[in-house]
Design an enzyme around this catalytic site. Sequence first.
Site, mmCIF file in Angstrom:
data_model
loop_
_atom_site.group_PDB
_atom_site.id
_atom_site.type_symbol
_atom_site.label_atom_id
_atom_site.label_comp_id
_atom_site.label_asym_id
_atom_site.label_seq_id
_atom_site.Cartn_x
_atom_site.Cartn_y
_atom_site.Cartn_z
ATOM 1 N N ARG A 64 -6.856 35.629 22.859
ATOM 2 C CA ARG A 64 -8.130 35.940 22.686
ATOM 3 C C ARG A 64 -8.476 36.590 21.106
ATOM 4 O O ARG A 64 -9.784 37.326 20.659
ATOM 5 C CB ARG A 64 -9.093 35.609 24.065
ATOM 6 C CG ARG A 64 -9.017 35.357 25.456
ATOM 7 C CD ARG A 64 -10.425 34.015 24.798
ATOM 8 N NE ARG A 64 -12.067 34.309 24.169
ATOM 9 C CZ ARG A 64 -12.283 34.574 26.216
ATOM 10 N NH1 ARG A 64 -11.855 35.242 26.949
ATOM 11 N NH2 ARG A 64 -13.862 35.359 26.124
ATOM 12 N N HIS A 114 -20.819 41.438 29.795
ATOM 13 C CA HIS A 114 -19.592 40.382 31.215
ATOM 14 C C HIS A 114 -18.195 41.370 29.752
ATOM 15 O O HIS A 114 -16.996 40.702 30.280
ATOM 16 C CB HIS A 114 -19.435 38.576 30.400
ATOM 17 C CG HIS A 114 -20.021 38.361 31.947
ATOM 18 N ND1 HIS A 114 -20.505 37.160 31.515
ATOM 19 C CD2 HIS A 114 -20.917 38.479 32.719
ATOM 20 C CE1 HIS A 114 -21.551 36.919 32.332
ATOM 21 N NE2 HIS A 114 -21.319 37.602 32.960
ATOM 22 N N CYS A 122 -9.115 50.911 33.232
ATOM 23 C CA CYS A 122 -7.949 51.289 34.329
ATOM 24 C C CYS A 122 -8.639 49.660 35.874
ATOM 25 O O CYS A 122 -9.659 49.596 36.351
ATOM 26 C CB CYS A 122 -8.529 52.312 35.201
ATOM 27 S SG CYS A 122 -7.377 53.164 36.552
ATOM 28 N N GLY A 183 -26.653 29.279 22.268
ATOM 29 C CA GLY A 183 -25.430 28.653 22.745
ATOM 30 C C GLY A 183 -25.098 28.976 23.896
ATOM 31 O O GLY A 183 -23.606 29.399 24.006
ATOM 32 N N THR A 184 -25.359 29.255 25.531
ATOM 33 C CA THR A 184 -24.793 29.174 26.407
ATOM 34 C C THR A 184 -24.811 28.207 27.693
ATOM 35 O O THR A 184 -26.611 27.431 27.859
ATOM 36 C CB THR A 184 -25.225 30.059 26.973
ATOM 37 O OG1 THR A 184 -24.450 30.924 27.860
ATOM 38 C CG2 THR A 184 -26.815 30.562 27.366
HETATM 39 C C1 BV8 Z 1 -21.856 37.923 40.101
HETATM 40 C C2 BV8 Z 1 -15.530 36.577 30.926
HETATM 41 C C3 BV8 Z 1 -22.626 39.132 41.567
HETATM 42 C C4 BV8 Z 1 -15.394 37.200 29.393
HETATM 43 C C5 BV8 Z 1 -17.195 35.481 32.036
HETATM 44 C C6 BV8 Z 1 -23.553 30.125 42.985
HETATM 45 C C7 BV8 Z 1 -24.704 30.136 42.511
HETATM 46 C C8 BV8 Z 1 -25.105 31.378 41.704
HETATM 47 C C9 BV8 Z 1 -23.936 32.027 41.107
HETATM 48 C C10 BV8 Z 1 -23.145 31.935 41.698
HETATM 49 C C11 BV8 Z 1 -21.915 30.868 43.067
HETATM 50 N N1 BV8 Z 1 -21.385 30.468 43.121
HETATM 51 C C12 BV8 Z 1 -20.366 31.727 42.238
HETATM 52 C C13 BV8 Z 1 -20.992 32.191 41.753
HETATM 53 C C14 BV8 Z 1 -21.092 33.544 40.941
HETATM 54 C C15 BV8 Z 1 -20.507 33.679 39.621
HETATM 55 C C16 BV8 Z 1 -21.168 32.089 39.156
HETATM 56 O O1 BV8 Z 1 -21.741 32.142 38.334
HETATM 57 N N2 BV8 Z 1 -19.771 30.838 39.059
HETATM 58 C C17 BV8 Z 1 -20.299 29.830 38.584
HETATM 59 C C18 BV8 Z 1 -18.601 28.963 37.937
HETATM 60 C C19 BV8 Z 1 -21.199 29.175 39.250
HETATM 61 N N3 BV8 Z 1 -21.030 34.730 38.221
HETATM 62 C C20 BV8 Z 1 -19.894 35.644 38.796
HETATM 63 O O2 BV8 Z 1 -19.089 35.639 40.014
HETATM 64 C C21 BV8 Z 1 -20.483 36.971 37.971
HETATM 65 N N4 BV8 Z 1 -20.889 37.682 39.033
HETATM 66 O O3 BV8 Z 1 -22.172 37.088 40.143
HETATM 67 O O4 BV8 Z 1 -22.051 39.041 41.039
HETATM 68 C C22 BV8 Z 1 -23.641 40.274 41.094
HETATM 69 C C23 BV8 Z 1 -25.142 39.233 40.259
HETATM 70 C C24 BV8 Z 1 -26.110 39.766 39.792
HETATM 71 C C25 BV8 Z 1 -26.414 41.562 39.795
HETATM 72 C C26 BV8 Z 1 -25.095 42.125 40.442
HETATM 73 C C27 BV8 Z 1 -23.926 41.429 40.885
HETATM 74 C C28 BV8 Z 1 -19.640 36.961 36.935
HETATM 75 C C29 BV8 Z 1 -19.488 36.329 36.442
HETATM 76 C C30 BV8 Z 1 -18.724 36.908 34.622
HETATM 77 C C31 BV8 Z 1 -17.885 35.768 35.013
HETATM 78 N N5 BV8 Z 1 -16.937 36.559 33.241
HETATM 79 N N6 BV8 Z 1 -16.433 35.958 30.964
HETATM 80 C C32 BV8 Z 1 -14.083 36.239 28.649
HETATM 81 O O5 BV8 Z 1 -13.300 35.773 29.235
HETATM 82 O O6 BV8 Z 1 -15.508 35.147 27.637
HETATM 83 S S1 BV8 Z 1 -17.981 34.173 32.353
HETATM 84 C C33 BV8 Z 1 -17.924 33.122 30.920
HETATM 85 O O7 BV8 Z 1 -17.866 31.614 31.232
HETATM 86 C C34 BV8 Z 1 -18.192 33.497 29.885
HETATM 87 O O8 BV8 Z 1 -18.906 34.753 29.751
HETATM 88 C C35 BV8 Z 1 -20.331 33.309 30.104
HETATM 89 O O9 BV8 Z 1 -21.237 34.152 30.589
HETATM 90 C C36 BV8 Z 1 -19.588 31.714 30.875
HETATM 91 C C37 BV8 Z 1 -20.623 30.444 30.010
HETATM 92 O O10 BV8 Z 1 -19.963 30.199 29.303
HETATM 93 P P1 BV8 Z 1 -20.709 30.253 28.206
HETATM 94 O O11 BV8 Z 1 -20.807 31.036 26.880
HETATM 95 O O12 BV8 Z 1 -22.221 29.353 28.733
HETATM 96 O O13 BV8 Z 1 -19.725 29.263 27.183
HETATM 97 P P2 BV8 Z 1 -19.961 27.361 27.093
HETATM 98 O O14 BV8 Z 1 -18.635 26.629 26.571
HETATM 99 O O15 BV8 Z 1 -19.778 27.281 28.810
HETATM 100 O O16 BV8 Z 1 -20.856 26.936 26.100
HETATM 101 C C38 BV8 Z 1 -20.701 26.961 25.493
HETATM 102 C C39 BV8 Z 1 -22.150 26.671 25.182
HETATM 103 O O17 BV8 Z 1 -22.112 26.697 23.363
HETATM 104 C C40 BV8 Z 1 -22.407 24.844 25.099
HETATM 105 O O18 BV8 Z 1 -23.583 24.482 25.494
HETATM 106 C C41 BV8 Z 1 -22.727 24.315 23.389
HETATM 107 O O19 BV8 Z 1 -23.966 22.821 24.056
HETATM 108 C C42 BV8 Z 1 -23.736 25.215 22.913
HETATM 109 N N7 BV8 Z 1 -22.747 25.613 21.608
HETATM 110 C C43 BV8 Z 1 -21.419 25.261 21.245
HETATM 111 N N8 BV8 Z 1 -21.193 25.064 19.601
HETATM 112 C C44 BV8 Z 1 -22.687 25.993 19.238
HETATM 113 C C45 BV8 Z 1 -23.381 26.176 20.546
HETATM 114 N N9 BV8 Z 1 -24.475 26.381 20.566
HETATM 115 C C46 BV8 Z 1 -24.993 26.982 19.287
HETATM 116 N N10 BV8 Z 1 -24.546 26.725 18.132
HETATM 117 C C47 BV8 Z 1 -23.650 25.717 17.914
HETATM 118 N N11 BV8 Z 1 -22.367 25.777 16.641
#
Ligand code: BV8
Length: 238
Positions: A64, A114, A122, A183-184
């Site tokens: 990345r 994130h 660390c 874009g998310t």
């Molecule tokens: C947490 C690391 C507690 C960096 C990432 C059930 C219900 C609620 C929550 C949960 C649940 N089960 C599990 C959870 C918690 C979990 C979660 O949400 N899991 C998911 C799978 C259900 N979340 C966590 O664990 C988070 N922590 O909840 O802690 C807490 C809560 C509140 C307060 C305190 C504590 C931590 C999550 C962080 C994970 N790390 N990234 C890296 O590697 O990059 S996540 C990673 O995926 C990204 O950072 C981003 O957040 C996420 C989604 O990615 P997107 O950015 O949306 O990208 P994606 O490919 O999905 O979509 C792209 C979009 O772009 C599309 O819509 C597409 O149409 C569009 N697009 C494409 N081309 C274009 C465009 N848009 C515009 N222009 C274009 N040209």
Amino acid sequence: MKQIRISSTDRVFVLTGAGISAESGLATFRASDGLWAGYRLEDVCTPDAWERDPAQVWKFYSARRAAASVAKPNPAHIALAEMEASLGDRYFLCTQNVDSLHEQAGSRNLVHMHGMLNQSRCEDLCGVAPVHDTRVYESFDQVGFCKCGARLRPHIVFFGETPLDMPRIQSEIDQASVMIVVGTSGSVYPAASFVNWARLNKARTIYIGPEAPLNAGAFTNVIEGKAGEVLPGLFLVE
Ligand code: BV8
């Protein structure tokens, strides 16, 4: 495309995701050829993955880093930096992205909820601050150590870990009269809930992207299109 007014009293909160960097050549997560196509989340972006196979985690994030090192901001990043210049302290940017394209485009008032690719920290969270680190590690034995002796890991928020700057993010959402989400897919929490929080405060909520996000129902406007093509000129800042 009809312009959207930002009035002289509006306060704007912007949330971006991988889609805003797509036109800069960086893969998104859930596209068919996206980042997760080659990996299982559980293998590269969880604390268990780090415990089980830190070399695999560093291989993923080193790749990345290499991709991000040659990427340039696109017109969408630039349009957001220009909006910040017009609005000053009535503008706040929260990105889920770990690249530095917003900063390269001129954004200043932002948080990376994130983490960031160009930092390492660390593995034991000993209290030493994350360090600037853009190295692309060819093998795990090249990975450095923290001052405390523990191994360095990517300064990335893994699934199951607490996102960064949440108190600041919550406060900015509470004050926002407009939320712009770009874009998310709306598939990861708590970021996918921000639009609901904004609606509770009666904010206008606008989504921009080529396909409707999972949380599309929470938006007052969904504008379908690529960010780099739609964002420039979309907002009329009064
Ligand atoms: C947490 C690391 C507690 C960096 C990432 C059930 C219900 C609620 C929550 C949960 C649940 N089960 C599990 C959870 C918690 C979990 C979660 O949400 N899991 C998911 C799978 C259900 N979340 C966590 O664990 C988070 N922590 O909840 O802690 C807490 C809560 C509140 C307060 C305190 C504590 C931590 C999550 C962080 C994970 N790390 N990234 C890296 O590697 O990059 S996540 C990673 O995926 C990204 O950072 C981003 O957040 C996420 C989604 O990615 P997107 O950015 O949306 O990208 P994606 O490919 O999905 O979509 C792209 C979009 O772009 C599309 O819509 C597409 O149409 C569009 N697009 C494409 N081309 C274009 C465009 N848009 C515009 N222009 C274009 N040209």
